[in-house]
Scaffold this motif. Structure first.
Motif, PDB file in Angstrom:
ATOM      1  N   ASN A  49      14.103   0.608 -17.885  1.00  0.00           N
ATOM      2  CA  ASN A  49      14.446   2.007 -17.673  1.00  0.00           C
ATOM      3  C   ASN A  49      14.348   2.263 -16.073  1.00  0.00           C
ATOM      4  O   ASN A  49      15.315   2.985 -15.691  1.00  0.00           O
ATOM      5  N   LEU A  50      13.110   2.209 -15.745  1.00  0.00           N
ATOM      6  CA  LEU A  50      13.272   2.729 -14.152  1.00  0.00           C
ATOM      7  C   LEU A  50      14.052   1.800 -13.268  1.00  0.00           C
ATOM      8  O   LEU A  50      14.465   2.674 -12.276  1.00  0.00           O
ATOM      9  N   PRO A  51      14.269   0.641 -13.394  1.00  0.00           N
ATOM     10  CA  PRO A  51      15.434   0.093 -12.531  1.00  0.00           C
ATOM     11  C   PRO A  51      16.617   0.963 -12.616  1.00  0.00           C
ATOM     12  O   PRO A  51      17.355   0.902 -11.660  1.00  0.00           O
ATOM     13  N   GLU A  52      17.081   1.437 -13.902  1.00  0.00           N
ATOM     14  CA  GLU A  52      18.194   1.946 -13.934  1.00  0.00           C
ATOM     15  C   GLU A  52      17.993   3.608 -13.162  1.00  0.00           C
ATOM     16  O   GLU A  52      18.861   3.870 -12.325  1.00  0.00           O
ATOM     17  N   ARG A  53      17.004   4.199 -13.634  1.00  0.00           N
ATOM     18  CA  ARG A  53      16.775   5.462 -13.032  1.00  0.00           C
ATOM     19  C   ARG A  53      16.700   5.493 -11.350  1.00  0.00           C
ATOM     20  O   ARG A  53      16.980   6.406 -10.801  1.00  0.00           O
ATOM     21  N   PHE A  54      16.067   4.390 -10.846  1.00  0.00           N
ATOM     22  CA  PHE A  54      16.012   4.153  -9.435  1.00  0.00           C
ATOM     23  C   PHE A  54      17.172   3.509  -8.720  1.00  0.00           C
ATOM     24  O   PHE A  54      17.074   2.993  -7.550  1.00  0.00           O
ATOM     25  N   ASP A  55      18.061   2.848  -9.558  1.00  0.00           N
ATOM     26  CA  ASP A  55      19.151   2.355  -9.189  1.00  0.00           C
ATOM     27  C   ASP A  55      18.945   0.987  -8.441  1.00  0.00           C
ATOM     28  O   ASP A  55      19.386   0.980  -7.446  1.00  0.00           O
ATOM     29  N   LEU A  56      18.053   0.344  -8.827  1.00  0.00           N
ATOM     30  CA  LEU A  56      17.635  -1.086  -8.326  1.00  0.00           C
ATOM     31  C   LEU A  56      18.558  -2.118  -8.481  1.00  0.00           C
ATOM     32  O   LEU A  56      19.337  -2.335  -9.699  1.00  0.00           O
ATOM     33  N   THR A  57      18.908  -2.786  -7.400  1.00  0.00           N
ATOM     34  CA  THR A  57      20.194  -3.915  -7.695  1.00  0.00           C
ATOM     35  C   THR A  57      19.747  -5.049  -7.127  1.00  0.00           C
ATOM     36  O   THR A  57      18.493  -5.019  -6.206  1.00  0.00           O
ATOM     37  N   THR A  87       0.724  -1.006   0.053  1.00  0.00           N
ATOM     38  CA  THR A  87      -0.061  -0.107   0.055  1.00  0.00           C
ATOM     39  C   THR A  87       0.731   1.261   0.050  1.00  0.00           C
ATOM     40  O   THR A  87       1.875   1.347   0.726  1.00  0.00           O
ATOM     41  N   THR A  88       0.686   2.198  -0.996  1.00  0.00           N
ATOM     42  CA  THR A  88       1.334   3.591  -0.857  1.00  0.00           C
ATOM     43  C   THR A  88       0.615   4.726  -1.021  1.00  0.00           C
ATOM     44  O   THR A  88      -0.934   4.517  -1.176  1.00  0.00           O
ATOM     45  N   PRO A  89       0.997   5.700  -0.586  1.00  0.00           N
ATOM     46  CA  PRO A  89       0.321   7.010  -0.447  1.00  0.00           C
ATOM     47  C   PRO A  89      -0.128   7.569  -1.678  1.00  0.00           C
ATOM     48  O   PRO A  89       0.212   7.035  -2.870  1.00  0.00           O
ATOM     49  N   HIS A  90      -1.327   8.333  -1.745  1.00  0.00           N
ATOM     50  CA  HIS A  90      -1.898   8.888  -2.732  1.00  0.00           C
ATOM     51  C   HIS A  90      -1.054  10.060  -3.600  1.00  0.00           C
ATOM     52  O   HIS A  90      -1.393  10.560  -4.611  1.00  0.00           O
ATOM     53  N   ILE A  91       0.051  10.459  -2.895  1.00  0.00           N
ATOM     54  CA  ILE A  91       0.879  11.625  -3.135  1.00  0.00           C
ATOM     55  C   ILE A  91       2.342  11.292  -3.430  1.00  0.00           C
ATOM     56  O   ILE A  91       2.683  10.161  -2.442  1.00  0.00           O
ATOM     57  N   GLY A  92       3.188  11.941  -3.834  1.00  0.00           N
ATOM     58  CA  GLY A  92       4.650  11.424  -3.722  1.00  0.00           C
ATOM     59  C   GLY A  92       5.294  12.995  -4.206  1.00  0.00           C
ATOM     60  O   GLY A  92       4.987  13.962  -4.829  1.00  0.00           O
ATOM     61  N   ASN A  93       6.740  12.893  -3.345  1.00  0.00           N
ATOM     62  CA  ASN A  93       7.426  14.431  -3.841  1.00  0.00           C
ATOM     63  C   ASN A  93       7.707  14.285  -5.204  1.00  0.00           C
ATOM     64  O   ASN A  93       8.091  13.292  -5.941  1.00  0.00           O
ATOM     65  N   VAL A  94       7.707  15.401  -5.799  1.00  0.00           N
ATOM     66  CA  VAL A  94       8.025  15.877  -7.252  1.00  0.00           C
ATOM     67  C   VAL A  94       9.290  15.291  -7.521  1.00  0.00           C
ATOM     68  O   VAL A  94       9.229  14.680  -8.860  1.00  0.00           O
ATOM     69  N   SER A  95      10.241  15.259  -6.781  1.00  0.00           N
ATOM     70  CA  SER A  95      11.475  14.502  -7.436  1.00  0.00           C
ATOM     71  C   SER A  95      11.414  12.983  -7.576  1.00  0.00           C
ATOM     72  O   SER A  95      12.168  12.801  -8.432  1.00  0.00           O
ATOM     73  N   LEU A  96      10.397  12.259  -6.894  1.00  0.00           N
ATOM     74  CA  LEU A  96      10.423  10.996  -7.277  1.00  0.00           C
ATOM     75  C   LEU A  96      10.069  10.746  -8.790  1.00  0.00           C
ATOM     76  O   LEU A  96      10.226   9.747  -9.391  1.00  0.00           O
ATOM     77  N   TYR A  97       9.025  11.769  -9.163  1.00  0.00           N
ATOM     78  CA  TYR A  97       8.728  11.589 -10.739  1.00  0.00           C
ATOM     79  C   TYR A  97       9.652  12.246 -11.497  1.00  0.00           C
ATOM     80  O   TYR A  97       9.772  11.896 -13.037  1.00  0.00           O
ATOM     81  N   LYS A  98      10.610  13.103 -10.875  1.00  0.00           N
ATOM     82  CA  LYS A  98      11.591  13.507 -11.718  1.00  0.00           C
ATOM     83  C   LYS A  98      12.611  12.379 -12.149  1.00  0.00           C
ATOM     84  O   LYS A  98      13.088  12.015 -13.137  1.00  0.00           O
ATOM     85  N   CYS A 108       4.472   2.798 -10.080  1.00  0.00           N
ATOM     86  CA  CYS A 108       5.573   2.238 -10.076  1.00  0.00           C
ATOM     87  C   CYS A 108       6.769   3.125  -9.237  1.00  0.00           C
ATOM     88  O   CYS A 108       7.686   2.297  -8.656  1.00  0.00           O
ATOM     89  N   PRO A 109       6.793   4.345  -9.301  1.00  0.00           N
ATOM     90  CA  PRO A 109       7.898   4.926  -8.698  1.00  0.00           C
ATOM     91  C   PRO A 109       7.810   4.551  -7.153  1.00  0.00           C
ATOM     92  O   PRO A 109       8.848   4.150  -6.561  1.00  0.00           O
ATOM     93  N   HIS A 110       6.465   4.697  -6.404  1.00  0.00           N
ATOM     94  CA  HIS A 110       6.482   3.850  -5.121  1.00  0.00           C
ATOM     95  C   HIS A 110       6.974   2.661  -4.910  1.00  0.00           C
ATOM     96  O   HIS A 110       7.529   2.469  -3.962  1.00  0.00           O
ATOM     97  N   HIS A 111       6.699   1.845  -5.893  1.00  0.00           N
ATOM     98  CA  HIS A 111       6.752   0.320  -5.824  1.00  0.00           C
ATOM     99  C   HIS A 111       8.442   0.290  -5.911  1.00  0.00           C
ATOM    100  O   HIS A 111       8.867  -0.475  -5.277  1.00  0.00           O
ATOM    101  N   CYS A 112       9.005   1.150  -6.730  1.00  0.00           N
ATOM    102  CA  CYS A 112      10.508   0.983  -6.735  1.00  0.00           C
ATOM    103  C   CYS A 112      11.213   1.523  -5.409  1.00  0.00           C
ATOM    104  O   CYS A 112      12.151   0.703  -4.981  1.00  0.00           O
ATOM    105  N   GLU A 113      10.686   2.393  -4.843  1.00  0.00           N
ATOM    106  CA  GLU A 113      11.162   2.499  -3.554  1.00  0.00           C
ATOM    107  C   GLU A 113      11.138   1.687  -2.310  1.00  0.00           C
ATOM    108  O   GLU A 113      11.832   1.319  -1.616  1.00  0.00           O
ATOM    109  N   ILE A 114       9.895   0.964  -2.686  1.00  0.00           N
ATOM    110  CA  ILE A 114       9.629  -0.357  -1.730  1.00  0.00           C
ATOM    111  C   ILE A 114      10.697  -1.316  -1.861  1.00  0.00           C
ATOM    112  O   ILE A 114      11.192  -2.014  -1.161  1.00  0.00           O
TER     113      ILE A 114
END
Length: 646
Positions: free
Chosen positions: A496-504, A295-306, A338-344
């Motif tokens: 692409n998102l894995p790279e942008r969020f540096d997922l490893t 479960t993730t919030p309905h809002i996110g910091n702009v930087s997340l979407y940058k 997806c950005p929230h999920h990448c943070e998870i």
RNA sequence: GCCUCUUUAGCUCAGCUGGUAGAGCAGCUCAUUCGUAAUGAGCAGGUCGUGGGUUCGAGUCCCAUGAGAGGCUCCA
């Protein structure tokens, strides 16, 4: 002599220069009358065009799409002819045949507008011209001649089109006074066009470019028989009755309020019940398939979407960021999960042994769709995705992808969705700067999708330029009541998102590796899915999805006590049941409750009260006989179980 | 956002060329107590989306604006 081969493999010799219609005539005069167009050696051919070499031939009648196509295309020319007669100096864009009929884009000229109320006059002119049996004649001309002709006419749209054509391939078609640039093929004459209906007027940008002039688009449809037109109009009316917006209002499923905002649906109790049942159903499958609910919030910091790239790509078309009272922090309503999920994913370290990780969320997202694009529940500004992201190793990609295809098919099957198509959406090869990510990764991702779809034996179409900006996708499309296509399920491969969020993750070599991400939604959006379901079932939901399962109809007031006992038993057994205690006759109660699409009507009178039974009537089917109350409970439970067997 | 159209009672719609609102269904009341798709009678419901303007007078004509429809464009 030349040799002509037919679709059945037979061939026959004809004199050189014979035409398709002459060949048809030799087969049978009736065929010659019915044939509308031909394909010679795979090329569309006019019926009266001379065939000068050996080859194959297919004759098209109304029943096949090519036949309809030629018919409607010729009808578009007929309409253009009528328009030129009625509006001298009118200029023409393009006028093709479409899936259901045809249209022509026209520029009526300064200070002249064409509206719905002008359509009957145009229609009448068309009918008048059609009855003159005007022949469509083809003429091949040079590019220079074509340019001169249309420059003289002052039609800058046609000259623009001609400018892009190759010399030697340009042909004109003339019927009556009207001549148009056209590749053909056309009917022999206007004679077969017996029934015409102009359906609507709409604005359409010249060449689909919003920076260019808006032309007037006139839609119409035509048929070889009046009866076919009548049937079509009846179909449209039926479709109107199935419209989810209408049924949603009628059955009190959802509503919109200008006070809340356009495109923001409000789910009424019954609609919310359906929605919740779908969520429960899907959740039970997800759990079996190894998904974890997050479960993730309905809002996110702009930087997340940058970071994700969504801001750059869609920021200006989104709801604008919300600012906090202090420190100028900015938050966006989330347009994606997806950005929230990448943070998870990033919250904990991962080993190659943990993959794939499957994260699912019924996530509500907000997108500022343009006002003109909003449409009932199918296009809204707030909707809930049955979203999930799979993080996997490269060696798992294809298997995971195929497993999701299985999930989609399983769920569509258990919901009795038969009519869907699958579309592979790839990059536009001529416009690669629209997308993010490396060439190499795109190629890998596109290859993975095509291969997986082939291995699954899916019937797919390939659409270039339809990919998401971060990766290609496989979309599942369905049609609504009037045949418009909507996307439901989607599976997208993303490097692409894995790279942008540096997922490893840590590999067996104890080195850091990059996972691949798969985005997937099966319903797409719950809102759109419910809308499409309504249009498919005309509001008659399957029993397990119906917000109310049964209604008790007492014959008269004398049986209210017994009826209320039954009501309580059923509701206590988790079978949502209503009672109709109005002092109406039983026929009226049946009618009203049938119209409310309640699956079972339970009629209760003297016999039932004495024997502890109910008289069961199934919605749309009628009397099913009497049952003990307990029997009915078992019956309805087993019916529901049957429906969601998977 | 752009083009065209629509906007009148809870719903579906009537209201011709301007003279100050009408039907069916739903609702409520009463009568009826009835066996598988409409029992009858009565009552109540609208400052005609909103704001301006023209006019002696606007639901009706004009302008602006909200919302809806069909398209175009877009669609993470």
């Amino acid at each position: 002599m030349i040799e002509i081969t037919f679709p059945d493999g037979n061939s026959k010799k004809y004199k050189k220069g014979i035409t398709a219609v002459e060949i048809a005539e030799q087969i049978s005069p009736r065929l010659a009358k019915e044939v509308l167009a031909a394909t010679v050696n795979g090329e569309p051919y006019d019926l009266n065009r001379e065939i000068t070499a050996d080859g194959s031939i297919v004759l098209h009648k109304w029943e096949d799409d090519m036949g309809k196509h030629a018919f409607w295309h010729s009808s578009a020319h007929l309409m253009a002819g009528a328009l030129e007669a009625l509006y001298p100096g009118i200029k023409f864009g393009i006028g093709p045949a479409i899936e259901n009929g045809f249209y022509y884009d026209v520029d009526p000229g300064e200070d002249r507008i064409i509206t719905d109320s002008d359509l009957p006059a145009i229609e009448n002119k068309m009918k008048e011209m059609a009855s003159q049996n005007l022949t469509y004649s083809r003429k091949q001309i040079s590019k220079k001649e074509a340019m001169e002709l249309f420059s003289k006419k002052g039609d800058e749209y046609k000259t623009e089109l001609i400018g892009e054509l190759e010399d030697g391939t340009i042909s004109l078609y003339t019927q009556g006074e009207f001549t148009d640039l056209c590749r053909g093929p056309h009917l022999l004459s206007t004679e077969p066009i017996k029934a015409i209906k102009l359906t609507s007027v709409a604005g359409a940008y010249w060449r689909g470019d919003e920076k260019r002039k808006m032309l007037t688009r006139i839609y119409g449809i035509s048929f070889p028989k009046q009866k076919l037109l009548d049937e079509y109009l009846l179909f449209l009316e039926e479709a109107k009755r199935r419209d989810h917006r209408r049924i949603g209002k009628e059955l009190e499923l959802f509503t919109f309020s200008p006070n809340v905002g356009m495109g923001l649906p409000l789910w009424l109790p019954k609609g919310a019940a359906i929605r919740q049942t779908l969520i429960d159903f899907l959740t039970s499958i997800l759990k079996k398939k190894g998904y974890k609910i997050v479960t993730t919030p309905h809002i996110g910091n702009v930087s997340l979407y940058k970071t994700s790239g969504h801001f750059e790509k869609y920021g200006k078309d989104s709801f604008q960021p919300i600012s906090t009272p202090q420190e100028g922090e900015q938050f966006m309503l989330k347009p994606m999960n997806c950005p929230h999920h990448c943070e998870i994913y990033n919250a904990t370290p991962h080993s190659y042994k943990d993959l794939p990780i499957k994260m699912a969320e019924f996530g509500t997202v907000y997108r500022y769709e343009q006002s003109g694009e909003l449409h009932g529940l199918t296009r809204v500004r707030s909707f809930t995705q049955d979203d999930a992201h799979i993080y996997c190793r490269p060696d798992q990609l294809q298997e995971e992808f195929m497993s999701i295809v299985d999930d989609v098919l399983l769920i569509f099957r258990s919901l009795d969705f038969k009519e869907f198509s699958a579309q592979i959406s790839l990059r536009d090869p001529e416009n690669k700067e629209k997308y993010i990510g490396s060439e190499e990764n795109w190629e890998k991702a596109e290859k993975a999708i095509v291969e997986a779809a082939n291995k699954k034996g899916l019937q797919t179409t390939v659409e270039l330029g339809e990919a998401a900006f971060y990766g290609p996708k496989l979309d599942f499309m369905v049609r609504d009541a009037i045949g418009r296509k909507w996307q439901l399920g989607t599976i997208q491969v993303d490097y692409n998102l894995p790279e942008r969020f540096d997922l490893t993750y840590n590999g067996s070599d104890n080195q850091k590796h990059r996972p691949i991400m798969i985005h997937r939604a099966i319903f797409g959006s719950l809102e759109r899915f419910v809308a499409v379901m309504i249009e498919n079932n005309a509001g008659k939901f399957p029993l397990w999805l119906s917000p109310e399962k049964a209604v008790i109809l007492p014959i008269s007031e004398k049986f209210h006590d017994y009826s209320n006992n039954v009501l309580q038993i059923l509701n206590n057994s988790d079978i949502c049941t209503l009672i109709d205690e109005r002092s109406e006759k039983i026929g009226k109660k049946i009618r009203d409750n049938e119209l409310k699409r309640i699956p079972y009507l339970l009629i209760v009178g003297e016999k039932e009260a004495e024997s502890g039974t109910v008289s069961v009537r199934k919605q749309g089917e009628g009397d099913k006989g009497t049952m003990k109350v307990e029997e009915f409970i078992d019956f309805i439970r087993s019916e529901m179980k049957k429906e969601i067997a998977y």
